[in-house]
Each structure stands twice: as C-alpha cells, then as structure tokens.
Design an enzyme around this catalytic site. Structure first.
Site, PDB file in Angstrom:
ATOM      1  N   THR A  21      15.760 -30.518  -6.196  1.00  0.00           N
ATOM      2  CA  THR A  21      15.852 -31.242  -5.092  1.00  0.00           C
ATOM      3  C   THR A  21      15.282 -32.678  -5.245  1.00  0.00           C
ATOM      4  OG1 THR A  21      15.041 -29.055  -3.997  1.00  0.00           O
ATOM      5  CG2 THR A  21      14.380 -31.207  -2.933  1.00  0.00           C
ATOM      6  N   GLN A  28      23.825 -24.878 -10.275  1.00  0.00           N
ATOM      7  CA  GLN A  28      24.301 -23.466 -10.670  1.00  0.00           C
ATOM      8  C   GLN A  28      25.336 -23.289 -11.673  1.00  0.00           C
ATOM      9  OE1 GLN A  28      23.159 -20.803  -9.155  1.00  0.00           O
ATOM     10  NE2 GLN A  28      21.837 -21.976  -7.390  1.00  0.00           N
ATOM     11  N   ALA A  88      15.147 -25.956 -13.685  1.00  0.00           N
ATOM     12  CA  ALA A  88      14.978 -24.878 -14.745  1.00  0.00           C
ATOM     13  C   ALA A  88      15.031 -23.402 -14.286  1.00  0.00           C
ATOM     14  CB  ALA A  88      13.592 -25.063 -15.140  1.00  0.00           C
ATOM     15  N   HIS A  89      14.674 -23.199 -13.069  1.00  0.00           N
ATOM     16  CA  HIS A  89      14.512 -21.833 -12.719  1.00  0.00           C
ATOM     17  C   HIS A  89      15.909 -21.149 -12.352  1.00  0.00           C
ATOM     18  CE1 HIS A  89      14.683 -22.083  -8.029  1.00  0.00           C
ATOM     19  NE2 HIS A  89      14.345 -23.318  -8.267  1.00  0.00           N
ATOM     20  N   THR A 109       1.927 -37.873 -15.019  1.00  0.00           N
ATOM     21  CA  THR A 109       1.766 -37.277 -16.028  1.00  0.00           C
ATOM     22  C   THR A 109       2.816 -36.025 -15.992  1.00  0.00           C
ATOM     23  OG1 THR A 109      -0.523 -38.176 -16.026  1.00  0.00           O
ATOM     24  CG2 THR A 109       0.244 -36.009 -17.552  1.00  0.00           C
ATOM     25  N   CYS A 114      20.094 -13.881  10.633  1.00  0.00           N
ATOM     26  CA  CYS A 114      20.176 -13.251  11.791  1.00  0.00           C
ATOM     27  C   CYS A 114      18.779 -13.051  12.208  1.00  0.00           C
ATOM     28  CB  CYS A 114      21.161 -12.240  12.116  1.00  0.00           C
ATOM     29  SG  CYS A 114      20.526 -10.603  12.079  1.00  0.00           S
TER      30      CYS A 114
HETATM   31  N1  PLP Z   1      21.152 -27.638  -5.815  1.00  0.00           N
HETATM   32  C1  PLP Z   1      21.538 -26.335  -5.747  1.00  0.00           C
HETATM   33  C2  PLP Z   1      23.077 -26.205  -5.800  1.00  0.00           C
HETATM   34  C3  PLP Z   1      20.726 -25.147  -5.622  1.00  0.00           C
HETATM   35  O1  PLP Z   1      21.361 -23.776  -5.805  1.00  0.00           O
HETATM   36  C4  PLP Z   1      19.216 -25.577  -5.842  1.00  0.00           C
HETATM   37  C5  PLP Z   1      18.553 -24.167  -5.532  1.00  0.00           C
HETATM   38  O2  PLP Z   1      18.251 -23.704  -4.597  1.00  0.00           O
HETATM   39  C6  PLP Z   1      18.823 -26.554  -5.561  1.00  0.00           C
HETATM   40  C7  PLP Z   1      19.918 -27.663  -5.809  1.00  0.00           C
HETATM   41  C8  PLP Z   1      17.356 -26.947  -5.564  1.00  0.00           C
HETATM   42  O3  PLP Z   1      16.785 -26.843  -6.852  1.00  0.00           O
HETATM   43  P1  PLP Z   1      15.201 -26.893  -6.990  1.00  0.00           P
HETATM   44  O4  PLP Z   1      14.812 -25.546  -6.401  1.00  0.00           O
HETATM   45  O5  PLP Z   1      14.982 -27.033  -8.500  1.00  0.00           O
HETATM   46  O6  PLP Z   1      14.688 -27.860  -6.048  1.00  0.00           O
END
Ligand code: PLP
Length: 377
Positions: free
Chosen positions: A73, A175, A196-197, A233, A319
């Site tokens: 993000t 992705q 990373a996640h 940092t 929904c």
């Molecule tokens: N871009 C895409 C295509 C994602 O699927 C995601 C995750 O939800 C993000 C960006 C955002 O990544 P982060 O959770 O590291 O901010």
C-alpha cells in the site's frame, strides 16, 4: 469438521512460512539499530542487507533497487503521489492504487477493461500517439495479476511501449510474486511493488523496487535510511521474515503442485455444480486462484456458510442489510450483476494440500445448493 480449518485465502494473506518464522525468531534476539556502527548495529544491518539480496533475487533486481516499506500500500501510494501530470490506470487496480490516484491532482485517464479482465492496451497506445505530447509527465499503473480473479496483464508488452514513448510505468506485482516468474531487470517497468504477507512472510512489510537511475521524490525525509529514499529505522524482524519467504518462494518449485490442486478443485466444482463458472478461465491466470461464480447464490452468504463449516475463502461482493455491493474489479469487467454478486475467491498456496481440496469439495456439496442460500437480491 472436528474444529479442523481449511484455508483457501492465500491471496488475502498467506500463512507464515516456517523459514520466515525461523528468521524472525532469530532476528528477535539480534537487537541493535542497523544504522549504528557498533557490532550490534552491524549485525542488524547484515540481516537487512541479506533480506534485500533475497528479495532482489526473487524478481531479478539489483539489491540497490530495493526499498523496504511498510507494505505494498505504501509502495503504490509513493509512486502515485510522485507529482505526475497525468496517470493512466484502470478499474481493476487494487484499492491501494485507486485511492492514491484519486487523491492526486493529476489528470486521470481511465483505461477500459474487456470482459476477459485484460486492460485495453491499445488505449495506452492511442493515448501515447494522440495526447502524450500535451500530457506532461505521465505514469501508467498496471497490475501484474489481479487479486480477485488472478487474471494476468501483459505488463512486459505495455512496458516496452511505454519506454518507447517516454511514459513511466509502475506495476503492482503483489499477487504475481512467487507464482509467476518476474524478471525486473528485463521487464521494462520503472517501479514495482511487492508485499511480504502474500508470499508467506509477515504483514506490515513490503518493497518498492525502483529501477536504477529512476528519479522518484524521497517518500520520508529523516534519518536518511534506504539510501535517503524512505527514512525510518528499518523493521528488521519483518524484513528478515520477508527475505526468508522470498528465498523459499524463489524457485517456484511449488507451482506445478499448486496448479494441479487448483485444477482438481475446479474440476470437482464443475462436476458438483455444472452451472458454476470460473471467471477468466480461458485467459492467462495465476496458478493458484479461482474466481468462482454461481449465479443465484449470494457470495456473502456462501462465505459465511463455508466459514462455519471450516473453510476460509473470500467474497468479491459484500452484502449487508440486504444491500449487495459488487466488487470494483468485477464491475470494471462489466460482468452481469448476478455473476458479480455471486463471486467468491478460492486461493491456494505453499501449504495447501490435497486434503484442503477434498474437504472443500465435500463441504461445497452441502452448502452450494441454489435456493438453500439467501439469493442475491
Ligand atoms: N496490491 C494488491 C494486488 C494486493 O492484493 C494487496 C493486498 O491486499 C495490496 C496491493 C496491498 O498490500 P499490503 O497489504 O502490503 O499493503
């Protein structure tokens, strides 16, 4: 299900890989500030630099092109806020692109998306030939693969074109990482974001990869970390986990196994629910993602029923109180409303097993009966 859980939501967050867990536990005991010159500082610095090399290797980039951030993000927002005169992007981009683009004062050019989920690349060509001279500094933002559908975009082709016409290009490869080969050096994009996640590392850490020589304003001025591009940092523990996950994901050795599981899943669903459709099935897709729609079944209800039965998946639609919202990705693809409202996402990854697929299909057979669920209003 004896309390057993089946996790089919790797595109939201992949479970932590054992390699990442071990690296993070080891990093907990290192201490020291990576900017300090003493022994403890140098030990922390070594962890950060090892991880930088590991993440660079995942995508064939140079370590000096890697800037650690708090996630994708932040990386996407950093690029969008780069003082562009014009930004071209489409409605299938992740909110972390759409939001920052909408917040800029740049002229925004919306790229249309075909029903197969692929962005109309000829529009970028038309723009470059028609309007680019008057557009000023121009950025194209094009994701590598979509988080909801797994549909892959022709980023290399578009990047080639952008370079030839003086347009900058950013790709959100969140992705695609660990699922498709990525060759940053030869891809031709200026910047690329990773998280990373999504590859089995921890949440809260990502990178912006900035091509050597590309000018991008410093995100945070301060202590001068990350070669004066992003101060603060470093998140040493998270970065160590990211590096280990990148190293584990690098050879894509798991991809044929995951593809086979995904294909078995889709074949099983087709047998049980002939009216089910897989969005983007005939195009180029990630090997781990199934965007499944059964017109007449409400996605949100399906997600809740599956969750109660032990399976974690997510919905493209939300929904609540009888009001159904369609995901912006599916809306941008102009899918019929009943398809978009019923779309759920199944996504596999490093720890998915045949037992997950078998369990899903058994549970699916009981929950996916049309009219057994609250129909999409
Ligand atoms: N871009 C895409 C295509 C994602 O699927 C995601 C995750 O939800 C993000 C960006 C955002 O990544 P982060 O959770 O590291 O901010």
């Amino acid at each position: 299900m004896n309390g057993h859980r089946f996790y089919l939501d790797h595109n939201a967050t992949a479970p932590l890989r054992p390699e990442a867990r071990a690296a993070m536990i080891a990093a907990l005991d290192v201490g020291g500030n990576p900017s300090s010159v003493h022994f403890e500082g140098r030990r922390a610095r070594a962890l950060v630099e090892t991880a930088r090399e590991q993440v660079a290797a995942l995508i064939n980039a140079k370590p000096l092109e890697i800037v650690f951030t708090s996630g994708a993000t932040e990386a996407n927002a950093w690029v969008a806020s780069g003082g562009w005169d014009t930004i071209l992007s489409s409605g299938i981009e992740h909110d972390s692109v759409r939001g920052p683009v909408a917040a800029t004062t740049a002229r925004q050019v919306a790229l249309p998306v075909a029903t197969d989920g692929v962005v109309a690349v000829e529009e970028i060509a038309n723009f470059a030939l028609r309007d680019a001279s008057a557009a000023g500094r121009t950025l194209v933002m094009l994701q590598m693969a979509n988080n909801e559908t797994g549909i892959v975009q022709p980023v290399a082709e578009v990047a080639h074109f952008c370079r030839a016409h003086g347009l900058a290009i950013h790709t959100d490869a969140v992705q695609a990482a660990g699922r498709l080969p990525i060759d940053f050096t030869n891809l031709g994009v200026d910047t690329l974001s990773l998280s990373a996640h999504k590859i089995g590392g921890p949440t809260g850490v990502g990178v912006l990869v900035i091509r050597d020589g590309t000018k991008l304003a410093t995100l945070l001025a301060g202590g001068g970390q990350e070669r004066r591009r992003r101060a603060g940092t470093e998140n040493v523990i998270g970065i160590a986990g990211f590096g280990a996950a990148a190293a584990a994901a690098r050879d894509l050795a798991d991809v044929p196994r995951i593809t086979a599981l995904r294909d078995r899943l889709e074949a099983g669903i087709a047998q049980l629910t002939p009216q089910a459709m897989v969005i983007g099935r005939t195009g180029v897709r990630l090997p781990n993602t199934t965007a499944l729609a059964v017109p007449g079944l409400a996605a949100e209800t399906l997600v809740i029923k599956l969750d109660l039965a032990g399976v974690a998946v997510s919905a493209g639609a939300a929904c609540s109180s009888g009001k159904v919202g369609v995901s912006h990705t599916l809306a941008a693809m102009n899918l019929p409303a009943d398809v978009a409202r019923s779309a759920i996402r199944l996504s596999l990854g490093w720890n998915s097993s045949p037992a997950d697929v078998t369990a899903f299909l058994e549970i699916w057979a009981t929950v996916a009966r049309p009219r057994a669920l609250c129909a999409a209003a």
